[in-house]
Write a protein that holds these residues in place. Structure first.
Motif, PDB file in Angstrom:
ATOM      1  N   ASP A  71       0.791  -1.234   0.000  1.00  0.00           N
ATOM      2  CA  ASP A  71       0.000   0.000   0.000  1.00  0.00           C
ATOM      3  C   ASP A  71       0.824   1.285   0.000  1.00  0.00           C
ATOM      4  O   ASP A  71       0.264   2.374   0.087  1.00  0.00           O
ATOM      5  N   GLN A  72       2.124   1.190  -0.095  1.00  0.00           N
ATOM      6  CA  GLN A  72       2.979   2.379  -0.049  1.00  0.00           C
ATOM      7  C   GLN A  72       4.294   2.092  -0.763  1.00  0.00           C
ATOM      8  O   GLN A  72       4.551   0.949  -1.148  1.00  0.00           O
ATOM      9  N   ALA A  73       5.073   3.103  -0.937  1.00  0.00           N
ATOM     10  CA  ALA A  73       6.398   2.903  -1.521  1.00  0.00           C
ATOM     11  C   ALA A  73       7.219   2.055  -0.570  1.00  0.00           C
ATOM     12  O   ALA A  73       7.095   2.166   0.650  1.00  0.00           O
ATOM     13  N   GLY A  74       8.036   1.198  -1.111  1.00  0.00           N
ATOM     14  CA  GLY A  74       8.886   0.341  -0.301  1.00  0.00           C
ATOM     15  C   GLY A  74       9.645  -0.617  -1.191  1.00  0.00           C
ATOM     16  O   GLY A  74       9.416  -0.687  -2.395  1.00  0.00           O
ATOM     17  N   TRP A  75      10.543  -1.361  -0.594  1.00  0.00           N
ATOM     18  CA  TRP A  75      11.370  -2.318  -1.303  1.00  0.00           C
ATOM     19  C   TRP A  75      10.925  -3.703  -0.851  1.00  0.00           C
ATOM     20  O   TRP A  75      10.914  -3.993   0.342  1.00  0.00           O
ATOM     21  N   ILE A  76      10.563  -4.581  -1.797  1.00  0.00           N
ATOM     22  CA  ILE A  76      10.049  -5.910  -1.474  1.00  0.00           C
ATOM     23  C   ILE A  76      11.038  -6.964  -1.964  1.00  0.00           C
ATOM     24  O   ILE A  76      11.345  -7.012  -3.154  1.00  0.00           O
ATOM     25  N   ASP A  77      11.521  -7.798  -1.054  1.00  0.00           N
ATOM     26  CA  ASP A  77      12.396  -8.913  -1.395  1.00  0.00           C
ATOM     27  C   ASP A  77      11.737 -10.209  -0.944  1.00  0.00           C
ATOM     28  O   ASP A  77      11.178 -10.282   0.159  1.00  0.00           O
ATOM     29  N   VAL A  78      11.812 -11.228  -1.794  1.00  0.00           N
ATOM     30  CA  VAL A  78      11.309 -12.563  -1.472  1.00  0.00           C
ATOM     31  C   VAL A  78      12.483 -13.519  -1.615  1.00  0.00           C
ATOM     32  O   VAL A  78      13.221 -13.464  -2.604  1.00  0.00           O
ATOM     33  N   ALA A  79      12.646 -14.398  -0.628  1.00  0.00           N
ATOM     34  CA  ALA A  79      13.761 -15.351  -0.638  1.00  0.00           C
ATOM     35  C   ALA A  79      13.304 -16.682  -0.076  1.00  0.00           C
ATOM     36  O   ALA A  79      12.418 -16.730   0.781  1.00  0.00           O
ATOM     37  N   PRO A  80      13.902 -17.780  -0.548  1.00  0.00           N
ATOM     38  CA  PRO A  80      13.619 -19.070   0.098  1.00  0.00           C
ATOM     39  C   PRO A  80      13.970 -18.961   1.581  1.00  0.00           C
ATOM     40  O   PRO A  80      14.791 -18.133   1.969  1.00  0.00           O
ATOM     41  N   ALA A  81      13.355 -19.797   2.393  1.00  0.00           N
ATOM     42  CA  ALA A  81      13.590 -19.737   3.841  1.00  0.00           C
ATOM     43  C   ALA A  81      15.076 -19.695   4.168  1.00  0.00           C
ATOM     44  O   ALA A  81      15.497 -19.006   5.082  1.00  0.00           O
ATOM     45  N   ARG A  82      15.880 -20.424   3.398  1.00  0.00           N
ATOM     46  CA  ARG A  82      17.336 -20.408   3.593  1.00  0.00           C
ATOM     47  C   ARG A  82      17.975 -20.104   2.251  1.00  0.00           C
ATOM     48  O   ARG A  82      18.294 -21.016   1.498  1.00  0.00           O
ATOM     49  N   GLY A  83      18.121 -18.855   1.963  1.00  0.00           N
ATOM     50  CA  GLY A  83      18.725 -18.517   0.685  1.00  0.00           C
ATOM     51  C   GLY A  83      18.725 -17.029   0.416  1.00  0.00           C
ATOM     52  O   GLY A  83      18.240 -16.226   1.206  1.00  0.00           O
ATOM     53  N   LYS A  84      19.264 -16.699  -0.721  1.00  0.00           N
ATOM     54  CA  LYS A  84      19.383 -15.305  -1.143  1.00  0.00           C
ATOM     55  C   LYS A  84      18.087 -14.835  -1.782  1.00  0.00           C
ATOM     56  O   LYS A  84      17.325 -15.636  -2.321  1.00  0.00           O
ATOM     57  N   PRO A  85      17.827 -13.509  -1.772  1.00  0.00           N
ATOM     58  CA  PRO A  85      16.637 -12.984  -2.412  1.00  0.00           C
ATOM     59  C   PRO A  85      16.567 -13.369  -3.893  1.00  0.00           C
ATOM     60  O   PRO A  85      17.579 -13.425  -4.584  1.00  0.00           O
ATOM     61  N   LEU A  86      15.354 -13.668  -4.330  1.00  0.00           N
ATOM     62  CA  LEU A  86      15.112 -14.022  -5.721  1.00  0.00           C
ATOM     63  C   LEU A  86      15.056 -12.769  -6.590  1.00  0.00           C
ATOM     64  O   LEU A  86      14.760 -11.677  -6.099  1.00  0.00           O
ATOM     65  N   GLU A  87      15.294 -12.952  -7.864  1.00  0.00           N
ATOM     66  CA  GLU A  87      15.161 -11.840  -8.802  1.00  0.00           C
ATOM     67  C   GLU A  87      13.687 -11.736  -9.190  1.00  0.00           C
ATOM     68  O   GLU A  87      13.036 -12.738  -9.487  1.00  0.00           O
ATOM     69  N   SER A  88      13.151 -10.527  -9.169  1.00  0.00           N
ATOM     70  CA  SER A  88      11.756 -10.339  -9.556  1.00  0.00           C
ATOM     71  C   SER A  88      11.626 -10.514 -11.066  1.00  0.00           C
ATOM     72  O   SER A  88      12.581 -10.316 -11.813  1.00  0.00           O
ATOM     73  N   VAL A  89      10.407 -10.886 -11.504  1.00  0.00           N
ATOM     74  CA  VAL A  89      10.159 -11.030 -12.936  1.00  0.00           C
ATOM     75  C   VAL A  89       9.391  -9.831 -13.490  1.00  0.00           C
ATOM     76  O   VAL A  89       9.341  -9.640 -14.693  1.00  0.00           O
TER      77      VAL A  89
END
Length: 132
Positions: A71-89
């Motif tokens: 709902d606002q400006a921000g930086w969103i990172d998603v990563a496996p429970a044990r791993g590095k952040p994924l690249e967004s598509v």
């Protein structure tokens, strides 16, 4: 300069909307429903820490492309429970006349992922998982 012009255009467009969140696409209709836990079909409101960041997790049951709506400006990172952040598509803004500010998409397989949201402007953030 271009970003300032875009922000001004977005603010004017919001003012011209008679009702916010009235005509959301099917995948985003849960944006008007509050729930618990980050999932499809409803939003979750979480408190950010003093550093204007928050962490939560999400469990994916079927492989596919998923977005995290914010709902606002921000930086969103998603990563496996044990791993590095994924690249967004893909990433972009929410639909016109909505309170969705940003959506970042990822290709995800079944499993549990951590979701880090940083650089927030407010002390609370509203999020939703969107399946495409």
């Amino acid at each position: 300069m271009l970003l300032t012009a875009f922000a001004l255009h977005a603010a004017v467009a919001q003012q011209q909307c008679r009702t916010l969140d009235a005509r959301l696409p099917v995948a985003l209709r849960g944006w008007k429903v509050s729930g618990s836990g980050l999932d499809t079909g409803h939003t979750v409101t979480l408190n950010a820490g003093r550093d204007k960041a928050l962490r939560t997790s999400v469990t994916i049951r079927r492989a596919g492309t998923y977005g995290i709506a914010l709902d606002q400006a921000g930086w969103i990172d998603v990563a496996p429970a044990r791993g590095k952040p994924l690249e967004s598509v893909a990433h972009g803004h929410g639909p016109e006349c909505s309170t969705i500010r940003k959506i970042v998409r990822y290709k995800l397989r079944p499993g549990t992922y951590r979701v880090d949201v940083t650089r927030l402007k407010a002390a609370r953030a509203r999020l939703m998982l969107v399946r495409y």
